[in-house]
Each structure stands twice: as structure tokens, then as C-alpha cells.
Design an enzyme around this catalytic site. Structure first.
Site, PDB file in Angstrom:
ATOM      1  N   LYS B  49     -16.474  25.123  11.263  1.00  0.00           N
ATOM      2  CA  LYS B  49     -17.349  24.287  10.440  1.00  0.00           C
ATOM      3  C   LYS B  49     -17.894  25.036   9.226  1.00  0.00           C
ATOM      4  O   LYS B  49     -18.092  24.457   8.169  1.00  0.00           O
ATOM      5  CB  LYS B  49     -18.502  23.729  11.290  1.00  0.00           C
ATOM      6  CG  LYS B  49     -18.343  22.281  11.695  1.00  0.00           C
ATOM      7  CD  LYS B  49     -17.356  21.967  12.769  1.00  0.00           C
ATOM      8  CE  LYS B  49     -15.912  21.969  12.557  1.00  0.00           C
ATOM      9  NZ  LYS B  49     -15.122  21.943  13.778  1.00  0.00           N
ATOM     10  N   GLY B 181       1.568  21.477  15.553  1.00  0.00           N
ATOM     11  CA  GLY B 181       0.622  20.656  16.323  1.00  0.00           C
ATOM     12  C   GLY B 181      -0.420  20.042  15.405  1.00  0.00           C
ATOM     13  O   GLY B 181      -1.240  20.746  14.834  1.00  0.00           O
ATOM     14  N   ASP B 307     -14.133  23.158  29.742  1.00  0.00           N
ATOM     15  CA  ASP B 307     -12.683  23.039  29.600  1.00  0.00           C
ATOM     16  C   ASP B 307     -11.933  23.349  30.891  1.00  0.00           C
ATOM     17  O   ASP B 307     -10.840  22.834  31.113  1.00  0.00           O
ATOM     18  CB  ASP B 307     -12.183  24.026  28.523  1.00  0.00           C
ATOM     19  CG  ASP B 307     -12.589  23.576  27.120  1.00  0.00           C
ATOM     20  OD1 ASP B 307     -13.353  22.596  27.018  1.00  0.00           O
ATOM     21  OD2 ASP B 307     -12.155  24.220  26.151  1.00  0.00           O
ATOM     22  N   MET B 313     -12.255  18.825  27.422  1.00  0.00           N
ATOM     23  CA  MET B 313     -12.090  20.002  26.578  1.00  0.00           C
ATOM     24  C   MET B 313     -12.832  19.890  25.253  1.00  0.00           C
ATOM     25  O   MET B 313     -12.271  20.140  24.186  1.00  0.00           O
ATOM     26  CB  MET B 313     -10.604  20.280  26.350  1.00  0.00           C
ATOM     27  CG  MET B 313      -9.891  20.661  27.645  1.00  0.00           C
ATOM     28  SD  MET B 313      -8.500  21.735  27.329  1.00  0.00           S
ATOM     29  CE  MET B 313      -7.983  22.195  28.956  1.00  0.00           C
ATOM     30  N   ALA B 315     -16.822  20.798  23.587  1.00  0.00           N
ATOM     31  CA  ALA B 315     -18.051  21.518  23.894  1.00  0.00           C
ATOM     32  C   ALA B 315     -19.169  20.577  24.357  1.00  0.00           C
ATOM     33  O   ALA B 315     -19.901  20.884  25.294  1.00  0.00           O
ATOM     34  CB  ALA B 315     -18.504  22.303  22.664  1.00  0.00           C
ATOM     35  N   HIS B 316     -19.276  19.422  23.696  1.00  0.00           N
ATOM     36  CA  HIS B 316     -20.379  18.520  24.070  1.00  0.00           C
ATOM     37  C   HIS B 316     -20.164  17.901  25.446  1.00  0.00           C
ATOM     38  O   HIS B 316     -21.113  17.590  26.150  1.00  0.00           O
ATOM     39  CB  HIS B 316     -20.640  17.460  22.998  1.00  0.00           C
ATOM     40  CG  HIS B 316     -19.407  16.816  22.440  1.00  0.00           C
ATOM     41  ND1 HIS B 316     -18.690  17.352  21.399  1.00  0.00           N
ATOM     42  CD2 HIS B 316     -18.748  15.690  22.777  1.00  0.00           C
ATOM     43  CE1 HIS B 316     -17.659  16.561  21.101  1.00  0.00           C
ATOM     44  NE2 HIS B 316     -17.671  15.555  21.940  1.00  0.00           N
ATOM     45  N   HIS B 440     -31.546   1.983   5.192  1.00  0.00           N
ATOM     46  CA  HIS B 440     -30.768   1.632   4.004  1.00  0.00           C
ATOM     47  C   HIS B 440     -31.173   2.533   2.849  1.00  0.00           C
ATOM     48  O   HIS B 440     -32.355   2.755   2.642  1.00  0.00           O
ATOM     49  CB  HIS B 440     -31.024   0.171   3.619  1.00  0.00           C
ATOM     50  CG  HIS B 440     -30.286  -0.247   2.398  1.00  0.00           C
ATOM     51  ND1 HIS B 440     -28.936  -0.541   2.413  1.00  0.00           N
ATOM     52  CD2 HIS B 440     -30.690  -0.378   1.112  1.00  0.00           C
ATOM     53  CE1 HIS B 440     -28.561  -0.856   1.189  1.00  0.00           C
ATOM     54  NE2 HIS B 440     -29.605  -0.770   0.384  1.00  0.00           N
TER      55      HIS B 440
END
Lengths: 452, 454
Positions: B49, B181, B307, B313, B315-316, B440
Site C-alpha cells: 500500500k 498470475g 491463512d 487468506m 488479513a481481516h 453528500h
């Protein structure tokens, strides 16, 4: 002048009735004789007609409500008429102490619908508006509002699923909370499922939980098949229960050496064509022996009535027959006057008629003593149930092999069991045993009995 | 001393499970062989990230013209990006460490192996020490799968073939990068290195990229990336690697391409082989520790989360699984639910989804309804995404009118999707969601818009 339509008293014992259907709604104009609503009691349904022309100014109860007789159901009057005086008085329950409130709730929950109806009429105008119609007691409603609880999330346990105060308290204490989707599904179900907690977020009941419970319920249901009782089954059920309930029956058992009976039967079987005899069965032989032995033990060939015993001079033998539709007991009348061959022939005809369902009903009564045979099914001893007012029934069992000492040696022999149930009100144990002993003796020496 | 709980593995499942257990009063030991935070913190979620954010800033600067911002001589300093990444990782790892300390979790360094069971509990050994725990939480995570392709071992030795671990440490941007992949990891790396200047090719065996994401969204994402210059080879299989040459087959034909570096991102497998689970008889299924919905393995007192159980698999998911395990250790009723696990691809545009896709709903025989609305219904999206072609797709279960799946492509989706997960968990119906007020102008309003098309 407005008229009040009350819940009529439709039967002497009716305390209340359920409004099963409203044919009118508030504001409708009705003519005398038009159906206002339909009510149902335990036993029947009635249409309630308007007795005057007018407009329906107020309706106090909804469909599904149980209403005490002579309670106001609706008001018919002129459009715009002031009916304030006719409206039910507000009941001030607020001042009642808490404990009494609880007691009231309990009453509602258990039996006393009337209590509930009283409070309902008070709450009618303010019933919570929602897409799903909610039944809720005013106290429960007040608490729900105070606590910010949406009563739609609660399953009521009051009469007809009405939400009562306790449900709100329970709900606040432990739930269960339904997800919106699960709740709407749950409310659509006719039968409420009992759920304590769910597997969803924060223990919420989810649609998956409902599906699981539903499939469990369905699995349980799949385990049996519902079969309505046939008439014959109902009659058997009633007779059996009455027999056990109203007599003092007990059963004694014995057995006899069936060597001679078996060899006699074999002999007949081998010579049937030449002798022109019927296919005589072991059961026929037993019926013959019973009919002869009973003549010496007439106290067992009897009917026990309330305050007297009818002792018969002829033996009308009931013969238990297993049919597709259930147990039937046709009668061989005056069996004591018949030859073995005659008995065999009559019994065969009766059995065929029973199995075909063509038996003359007159032949299903009048027995004075019954013989029932489970021996062919391998039963070694049983306790036949009396066929009142007869005082005895003989159960015939299968053949087992026993030994007896003969000339210092042991000999195997085929032993056939006999189980005699008798009504101790009519006969004592000793005479019954004496009959059984003589019957066994006669069977062991059957050819001698035939000679008599 | 005997621990109430020994946690093997210090990744998301392990460290969170240890913290939760310890704060509930269980005397807890955490064993980690490498660095606290696991793959997620050290070589997965977090480092990627930071890289992707740098790429985003770089792209915004480069293409700022369409927003009226003109900047020249924009440089992506990959070394500085890496430095910042390392700093972020260090910060977060030390954060995990201090959290564990503050929660009184004992930490042991080393590779934990299960030796067996004694009366007092399970015996877990590292190289230096032996510990006993009444309960064990297996949270050993997963490793990238390296398929057996001819020539791959040599290429690994030559440092040409990389996994997610090595690629994050590359000091220089390769000129050409072949990614084997096209799943989430492959796409994120493709995104960064494409922005950073590599010529990127993604070779994917399936007919779509992004794994199980909505097919329509997969197409939009691929189109976006093709426009940025990424080359996709779908229905293609790598058959051999020879140094810097990758051979692949497509449509029965053999092709080859040159690659300075090759990233292998074909999936991950649970780390169980060196754990000696067989010593206590933990059941292993498809290479993963088998658990029930409460996180229990078949061995009493032994749980597995993250995992290593092979379910999701992510993290959360691991966080929640660890909490379910700990709650069950404490005798609290709790079950794991997988039907509302959100999943995000942090590419630009972001992809976020939760719940059933049309494909999964169809295969489960759910009678579903679907709506797809353009992100351009959101004023905020239009204001911030010039030429954006994002969509928001919502699936409902027709029987209950409840939300069962939400799939979005467009920036900010990653921050919106939790709301959709909440709706699914809570089994909210379309009519319930219509009553919600969305701020909004935000991109999240797209969910509200979608409701009114159902």
C-alpha cells in the site's frame, strides 16, 4: 341514534368468540341484514348481520381477535354523529403497582383471554401502524415505546401471538434480535419457530438460522406419516381400552404335549381326498377342544354384566382374524354342536368373508368365548385382552420343544403354549386353571376327546 | 511455567489473538520466527500500500493536466519509496510489539514446533526453549506457491524469479516485468511497476483477471490497465523459464517474452509442513489445518486462525478468526461467518467487493436480482475521477429482498465496502437501506443510488 353491535352469545357455554373475518370497514355504509363480520367459536362459525341501516363509525376489534360475549364490537350510526359517550372508558392502569401488572400479564399469557380483551379495547385506536399488523398489549406497547424498541422485532407469547410486557422485558434482557430479512420471513410463517439466539452479528437470528431450524423441523416431520384412523381402528381402540379399564383381567399360561394333535392333523392332511374332509388346521382342532371342554366349565362360557353373570349353554366361539383393515372377531355359533370338520368349514368361510370385507355384521357379535392365535407368528406366550362382556379369552401360542422324563430317560416333545385371560370379577383363579388343565389334557389326548 | 495459551505465529491472526486472549486474562505466549506482523505487515498488505500510494501520487502529478494542475519533471524515486515503505513497516511492527507488551503477552523468538502433549498441556519447542500451553492457536500463515516450471529453480537462484517478498525489496525498477498470475497480488504489483516505468506483462491461466471478482468489473479493470500499457495474456500458461526468457502457451501455441524480472503470484499455501502437527494428530485437509466454524481443530484445545486454515487468506479474515478462536477458548459463543468478508484490490481504480457475485449466486442456485449503476451517478466521483468508468453492482436475494453482494470499481471503493459488508451481515433489505442517510457528496452515495434502481 347510534347502535352498538355487541359480540353475541351464540351458545350457552360460549364465553368468547373470535372475529374470523370483517366484511366491512370503518366508514362503510351498511344496510340492515348485511353481514358485518364472521365469528368463530370452538364449534362453529356465524355471520353477524347489521340490525340497522347506517355507517360504521367505529370498530373496536380486528380480525383474529378473541372477544368476550356481550362486549362492544362496533358502532353503527349516522355519518358524523358524536359517539364519544359510546367509546369504551379509558382504564387507568398506570397507577396499579408493578407486581399486579405482572400478575395481569401472566393471566393474559395463560388462560384468561378476557383480561386481555379489556385492555385491548383501550388500545385499539392507537395500535401501532405498520406493514405487518402487530398484536401488542398496551402495557407492552408503552414499555416498548419508552425503551425505543421496535415491537416488530419481538415474537409475542400472549394469546394468538400477542406481544406482552414480559416479551419486551425478555427482549431487552436477552433477545433474540432478528435481522430485518429474518424477521420478515419469520413473520410470514404461520407457525412461529422457537429460537433462543442466532448465529448472525451480535447473536442476531439470520435467514440462515431460520432455514436451519425449518429443515430440522421438516426432518422431524419426515420421520412419520399421518394416517387418519379408520372406523374399525377407532372401534378396536375404544374396545381395547374399555376392556382394560373396566375388567379385572389376568392371564395364566400353560402348555401341552402336541404330539397327538400334530400327528392327527398329519393324518387328515394325508387322507384328505379319500376322506373328503376339510383342510383341518391345528387352530380348528383347538376350537373343537375348547368348545367341548367349555361345556364342563360353563362359568367361563359367560357374559359378565353389571350385576349378573349370563352363563351360556351353547358355545358361541369368537375367532380372532387378522385382516388388512385390522382385527375382526367373527363368531362360530354353537360350536359345541359341530363336528371338527364342520367347525373347520365354518371358520374358513368366516375368515374368507372377513378378509374380503364381506362379513355379515351379525356374525361379528354374540360370542361367548374367544380364541386368538399368535402361534403361527412364533409367539410363545402373551396376554390376550378380553372381549367384554365375555369373561375369558384363550391365546394359542407357538410350538416349542420341551423335555420330559419318561422311563428314566428324557424325551423331547413339541409343547404348544396356551394363555388364558379371564375376568377375575367373574371367575376365580382355580376354576380358570382347572379349565385350562382339562383343555390341555383333552388336546394331549385328542383322539379320545373326538370319541366322546 | 505453563501458559494458558501458546500462539504460534505473529501475523494478524497470531498477534491479535494473543492480545485478545491476554487482555481476557489468559497467560499468553506468542512465538514468531521472523518479524512481528507477519506477511501482512512486512511483505504484504502494508508495504504494497505504501508503494501503490506513491504510484498514485506520481500518476496524479503526471496526469494532473486534466485537472488543471501542470507539473514538469516528475520523478518516482523508487529508492525513496522503498525507504518510506520500510519506515512505515518499522513503525507498524514496533506498534504491534508494544501492543503485545502492553497486553502482557510474552514473546519468544524462534520457529515453534509442536512436540506433543503432556498432562499439563501441549509442548511447543523453539530452538532455544520449550514451552507448555494448555491451549494452542496455530497462526503460522502462508507462503507463496512456487509452481514447478522447468527452469524456475535456476531463475530463482539468479534472482530473476521473485515472489511478493523479494519484489518489495527490489532496489531498481526492472525494465520489463512478467507477472505470472493475475490475482490480487499480481494486479497490485502490475499497477505499481507499470506506474514506476516497467513494461509489464501479466500471464493468467484463467479467462479473466482478479480471481473471483465480478466478471464485469474484472473486464473494466483490465481495460483500464491495458490503457495504461499493461499487456495481459489470458488463458495462457507459463511452460518454461530460461533465464530472462519466459515461455508460455496460449491457444495451443507457444510464445516467449523477455523479462528482466519475473514475479510469481499464482497463490499461497498454508505453512504447516514444519510445524509437526502430526505429533498431536491435527487433521490436515488440502494442505491446511482443518477447523470448524469456531476455529477448533479436531484436537481439543488446539485452534487455528488465519491463512493456515486455508479458508479466505486475508488479513481481516484472520483478525476475526482469531477473535472467534479466543472467544471459544473463553467459553463464549461465537462462530465464524465467511459470507460477508470484503475483498479489495488496491489498484487505481480500486476494486472492492463483498458477498455473492452473480457467478457464485448462480452456482448456489440463489434466486437473485442484480443492478449495476455507473459511478458517475456520484457527484463526488465525477468531480474527482475525470473520465472514470467505475460501476457499482448490487445483488439481492429476491426471496427476502436483502443485500447479498456488492461489487464496486472506482476510487474510494475500499473505504466504502465495509458498509456493504455490514448490510449483508445485518441482512438488511433494500427497503431498510433506503432509510439510511449517506453523506453528500461522497462516492458512497452510489450504494444509495443503486437501491433505488432495484
Amino acid at each position: 341514534m347510534a347502535t352498538i353491535v355487541k359480540m353475541p352469545k351464540v351458545g350457552l357455554s360460549e364465553e368468547s368468540a373470535i372475529i374470523s373475518r370483517w366484511h366491512m370497514k370503518k366508514g362503510d355504509v351498511v344496510k340492515k341484514g348485511e353481514t358485518l363480520f364472521t365469528i368463530e367459536t370452538d364449534k362453529s362459525a356465524f355471520d353477524i348481520e347489521a340490525e340497522a341501516d347506517g355507517t360504521i363509525l367505529e370498530i373496536f376489534f380486528d380480525e383474529g381477535d378473541e372477544v368476550r360475549v356481550l362486549t362492544d364490537v362496533c358502532i353503527i350510526g349516522e355519518h358524523g354523529e358524536d359517539i364519544t359517550d359510546l367509546m369504551p372508558k379509558q382504564q387507568d392502569s398506570e397507577e396499579r403497582p408493578e407486581t399486579e401488572e405482572r400478575k395481569d400479564e401472566q393471566l393474559i399469557e395463560t388462560t384468561d383471554n378476557c383480561q386481555d380483551i379489556d385492555v385491548l379495547s383501550e388500545s385499539k385506536q392507537t395500535d401501532i401502524e405498520s406493514d405487518a399488523r402487530i398484536k401488542i398489549s398496551p402495557r407492552a406497547k408503552r414499555l416498548a415505546e419508552k425503551s425505543g424498541i421496535d415491537p416488530r422485532s419481538i415474537v409475542g407469547t400472549g394469546p394468538q401471538g400477542r406481544i406482552i410486557e414480559r416479551n419486551i422485558i425478555n427482549f431487552m434482557e436477552k433477545g433474540p434480535v432478528f435481522t430485518p430479512a429474518a424477521l420478515s420471513e419469520h413473520q410470514e410463517k404461520e407457525e412461529r419457530l422457537y429460537i433462543t439466539s442466532g448465529s448472525g452479528i451480535g447473536g442476531r437470528v439470520t435467514t440462515k438460522d431460520l432455514a436451519q431450524i425449518q429443515s430440522q423441523v421438516e426432518e422431524e416431520i419426515e420421520d412419520f406419516e399421518e394416517v387418519p384412523l379408520s372406523n374399525i381402528r377407532k372401534i378396536i381402540a375404544r374396545n381395547m381400552l374399555e376392556s382394560l379399564a373396566n375388567t379385572a383381567q389376568l392371564t395364566i399360561h400353560t402348555s401341552f404335549d402336541a404330539t397327538e394333535v400334530l400327528s392327527y392333523r398329519e393324518k387328515i392332511k394325508n387322507n384328505r381326498e379319500s376322506s373328503e374332509l376339510n383342510n383341518i388346521t391345528i387352530n380348528d382342532i383347538i376350537l373343537y377342544a375348547v368348545s367341548r371342554t367349555l361345556m364342563k366349565h360353563k362359568s367361563l362360557n359367560a357374559h359378565m354384566l353389571k350385576d349378573k353373570l349370563l352363563i351360556y349353554n351353547d358355545v358361541n366361539l369368537g375367532v380372532a382374524v387378522d385382516t388388512d383393515r385390522g382385527l375382526m372377531v367373527p363368531t362360530v355359533f354353537k360350536a359345541n354342536r359341530m363336528s371338527l370338520n364342520e367347525i373347520s368349514e365354518v371358520v374358513k368361510g368366516l375368515v374368507d368373508d372377513c378378509r374380503r370385507g364381506a362379513i355379515n355384521p351379525d356374525l361379528l357379535k354374540g360370542g361367548t368365548f374367544t380364541v386368538t392365535n399368535l402361534g403361527s407368528l412364533g409367539v410363545e406366550a402373551f396376554t390376550p385382552i378380553l372381549n367384554p362382556p365375555q369373561v375369558a379369552i384363550l391365546g394359542v401360542n407357538s410350538i416349542t420343544y420341551k423335555v420330559k422324563p419318561i422311563d428314566g430317560d428324557f424325551k423331547y416333545y413339541p409343547a404348544m403354549g396356551l394363555s388364558l385371560t379371564f375376568d377375575h370379577r367373574a371367575v376365580d383363579g382355580a376354576p380358570a386353571a382347572r379349565f385350562l388343565k382339562e383343555l390341555a389334557n383333552n388336546l394331549e389326548n385328542f383322539t379320545l376327546l373326538l370319541a366322546k | 511455567m505453563v501458559y494458558d495459551l501458546i500462539v504460534i505465529g505473529g501475523g494478524p491472526a497470531g498477534y491479535l489473538g494473543a492480545i485478545r486472549a491476554s487482555s481476557e486474562g489468559l497467560k499468553t505466549l506468542l512465538i514468531e520466527s521472523k518479524s512481528l506482523g507477519g506477511v501482512c505487515l512486512n511483505e504484504g498488505c502494508i508495504p504494497t500500500k505504501t508503494l501503490l500510494n506513491s504510484a498514485k501520487i506520481y500518476d496524479k502529478a503526471r496526469y494532473g493536466k486534466r485537472y488543471g494542475v501542470i507539473a514538469d519533471d516528475i520523478i518516482l524515486d523508487h529508492k525513496a519509496v522503498l525507504k518510506r515503505k520500510d519506515k512505515a513497516v518499522r513503525l507498524l511492527v514496533s506498534g504491534v510489539k508494544s501492543q503485545l507488551k502492553n497486553s502482557n503477552v510474552d514473546i519468544a523468538e524462534g520457529f515453534g514446533k509442536i512436540l506433543g502433549k503432556k498432562d499439563e498441556g501441549y509442548v511447543v519447542k523453539t530452538d532455544e526453549d520449550t514451552f507448555i500451553g494448555k491451549m494452542v492457536l496455530i497462526a503460522t500463515g502462508s507462503n507463496p506457491i512456487v509452481p514447478s516450471i522447468p527452469g524456475i529453480d535456476e531463475a530463482i537462484k539468479q534472482n530473476i524469479v521473485l515472489t511478493n517478498r523479494e519484489i518489495l525489496a527490489l532496489s531498481q525498477i526492472p525494465e520489463t516485468l512478467v507477472i505470472v498470475g493475475g490475482g490480487i497480488i499480481g494486479l497490485e504489483m502490475a499497477s505499481y511497476f507499470n506506474s514506476a516505468g516497467s513494461k509489464v506483462m501479466v500471464i493468467e491461466m484463467l479467462d479473466h483477471v482478479g480471481g473471483n471478482i465480478d466478471r464485469e468489473i474484472s473486464k473494466i479493470l483490465m481495460k483500464n490497465y491495458e490503457q495504461k500499457g499493461i499487456d495481459f495474456k489470458l488463458n495462457s500458461k507459463v511452460v518454461a523459464i530460461d533465464g530472462n526468457k519466459v515461455f508460455y502457451e496460449s491457444d495451443g501455441k507457444r510464445f516467449s517474452t523477455d523479462a528482466e524480472k519475473i514475479l510469481i503470484s499464482v497463490g499461497r499455501k498454508p505453512n504447516i509442513s514444519e510445524l509437526s502437527l502430526e505429533n498431536i494428530g491435527v487433521e490436515v485437509i488440502n494442505g491446511a489445518a482443518k477447523t470448524d466454524e469456531t476455529g477448533k481443530t479436531n484436537v481439543p484445545g488446539v485452534y487455528a486462525a488465519g491463512d493456515v486454515n486455508g479458508y479466505s487468506m486475508l488479513a481481516h479474515t484472520a483478525y476475526r478468526e482469531a477473535e472467534v478462536c479466543v472467544n471459544n477458548m473463553l467459553g463464549k459463543k461465537d462462530v465464524m461467518r465467511y459470507h460477508a468478508v470484503p475483498s479489495v484490490i488496491y489498484t487505481d481504480p480500486e476494486v472492492a467487493s463483498v458477498g455473492e457475485t452473480e457467478e457464485s449466486a448462480r452456482s448456489k442456485g440463489i434466486e437473485y436480482g442484480a443492478t449495476s449503476v455507473s459511478m458517475r451517478y456520484s457527484g463526488r466521483y465525477v468531480a474527482e475521477n475525470d473520465g472514470g468508468d467505475g460501476i457499482c453492482k448490487v445483488l439481492i436475494d429476491k426471496r427476502h429482498g436483502k443485500i447479498i453482494g456488492v461489487h464496486m470499481i472506482g476510487n474510494s471503493s475500499s473505504e466504502i465496502i465495509y458498509g456493504a459488508a455490514l448490510m449483508i451481515e445485518a441482512e438488511m433489505r433494500v427497503r431498510d437501506i433506503k432509510e439510511l442517510i449517506f453523506p453528500h457528496p461522497t462516492v458512497s452515495e452510489i450504494l444509495r443510488e443503486a437501491m433505488f434502481t432495484l
